[in-house]
Design a protein around this motif. Structure first.
Motif, PDB file in Angstrom:
ATOM      1  N   ASN A  69       0.832  -1.297   0.218  1.00 39.70           N
ATOM      2  CA  ASN A  69       0.031  -0.035   0.127  1.00 39.70           C
ATOM      3  C   ASN A  69       0.565   1.643   0.208  1.00 39.70           C
ATOM      4  N   ASP A  90      -0.554   5.614  -6.953  1.00 33.29           N
ATOM      5  CA  ASP A  90      -0.476   4.620  -5.364  1.00 33.29           C
ATOM      6  C   ASP A  90      -1.153   3.535  -6.057  1.00 33.29           C
ATOM      7  N   ALA A  91      -1.044   2.795  -5.692  1.00 33.69           N
ATOM      8  CA  ALA A  91      -1.494   1.098  -5.380  1.00 33.69           C
ATOM      9  C   ALA A  91      -3.644   1.322  -5.747  1.00 33.69           C
ATOM     10  N   GLU A  92      -3.839   2.674  -5.755  1.00 32.14           N
ATOM     11  CA  GLU A  92      -5.277   2.420  -6.134  1.00 32.14           C
ATOM     12  C   GLU A  92      -5.381   3.230  -7.631  1.00 32.14           C
ATOM     13  N   ASP A 133       2.179   2.714   4.905  1.00 28.91           N
ATOM     14  CA  ASP A 133       2.403   2.837   6.534  1.00 28.91           C
ATOM     15  C   ASP A 133       4.006   2.110   6.464  1.00 28.91           C
TER      16      ASP A 133
END
Length: 321
Positions: A69, A90-92, A133
């Motif tokens: 993430n 990003d991952a999205e 994170d």
């Protein structure tokens, strides 16, 4: 091979596919709507749009395989008319992009990567993998290599081979309206042939070579003028491939008042107060989306006397009521 109905809807889409027996994986992306939205905030010369748009497509293709993430940040630091190109995804598959030009150098019509960014051979290509994170003490991973290649696709291919030891091929195209691309990647080979459904090492290599040859028939004009579902059918209609559900990239800027406030705190109180004395306020526009942030003396005082995040600090205009 069947194409999902979603691909015909005209929205931004990223389509993953895999050759039979999983020796080669691929992706096609059309990120044109998001690319047009990014350009609404900037007025770049056509050659800069082309290179930055290709980077936007490439960032989406690479981010689709993130195993954490976080974000991929692609940067080209240039020594020509373009000082910096940055794309973050990003991952999205939320993407943003910006460019910084050298005001003292003109951008020639038809200029490519070398003329724009590597005129003196000092250009650098950087990919940063930044987990959202982080563990305590964890730093983003960053790979830095010379700007090796005459176009964005070649620069990234060389990086992937040098830094990741992954055979990767990219085909990218962008203009004012369209940004599309295709990625093919050779998967690691595990073991010999054990049954009729498993490729031998020679067969796996043959599949990879055939996929690259088919991809190499693509021209930029064809990518710009053809939807990705048609490209997939046109290129690989004789191949046995699995097609996965598409995902949908989008333009998104992650700037916030909190982040800008934290940046000002990093600059230090003395420098911020110097700007206040000179200009009366500290005004900052986001390079990616153009959002305007303004801090007066009360705002800046709150930044440096409070340990609370800048996001929750009372704005000066609220304090006066």
């Amino acid at each position: 091979m069947s194409i999902t109905p979603e691909l015909a809807a005209g929205q931004d889409s990223l389509q993953k596919f895999m050759f039979d027996n999983a020796s080669v994986r691929g992706e096609l992306v059309d990120i044109s709507a998001s690319w047009r939205e990014m350009q609404e905030r900037h007025d770049y010369p056509a050659p800069v749009k082309r290179v930055l748009g290709e980077m936007v497509a490439a960032a989406a293709l690479l981010s689709a395989n993130l195993k954490f993430n976080g974000s991929i940040i692609m940067q080209i630091h240039g020594d020509g008319p373009v000082r910096l190109l940055v794309v973050e995804c990003d991952a999205e598959l939320r993407v943003r992009a910006t460019a910084k030009l050298n005001p003292d150098l003109a951008v020639a019509d038809g200029a490519g990567v070398r003329e724009l960014l590597n005129a003196s051979g000092k250009g650098r290509f950087i990919i940063t993998l930044d987990p959202a994170d982080k563990m305590p003490g964890q730093q983003p991973y960053q790979g830095i290599v010379p700007l090796d290649g005459d176009d964005v696709a070649t620069v990234i291919e060389n990086y992937m081979q040098r830094s990741e030891q992954l055979d990767t091929k990219l085909w990218l195209a962008a203009d004012d309206n369209v940004a599309r691309g295709m990625l093919l990647q050779k998967l690691p080979y595990h073991g010999g042939k054990v049954d009729a459904t498993t490729l031998s090492q020679d067969e796996a290599l043959e599949t990879w070579n055939r996929a690259v040859i088919l991809g190499s028939t693509l021209k930029q004009e064809e990518i710009l003028s053809t939807t990705i579902d048609v490209l997939l059918q046109r290129l690989f209609w004789e191949e046995t491939i699995r097609v996965f559900d598409p995902v949908h990239p989008s333009f998104h800027c992650s700037c916030t008042r909190e982040k800008v406030g934290n940046m000002l705190k990093m600059l230090g109180q003395e420098e911020v107060e110097g700007v206040l004395d000179e200009q009366g306020t500290v005004a900052i526009n986001c390079d990616f989306c153009g959002q305007h942030y303004e801090y007066d003396k009360v705002d800046c005082a709150q930044l440096f006397v409070s340990s609370a995040p800048a996001e929750v600090l009372m704005h000066a205009s609220e304090a006066k009521h």
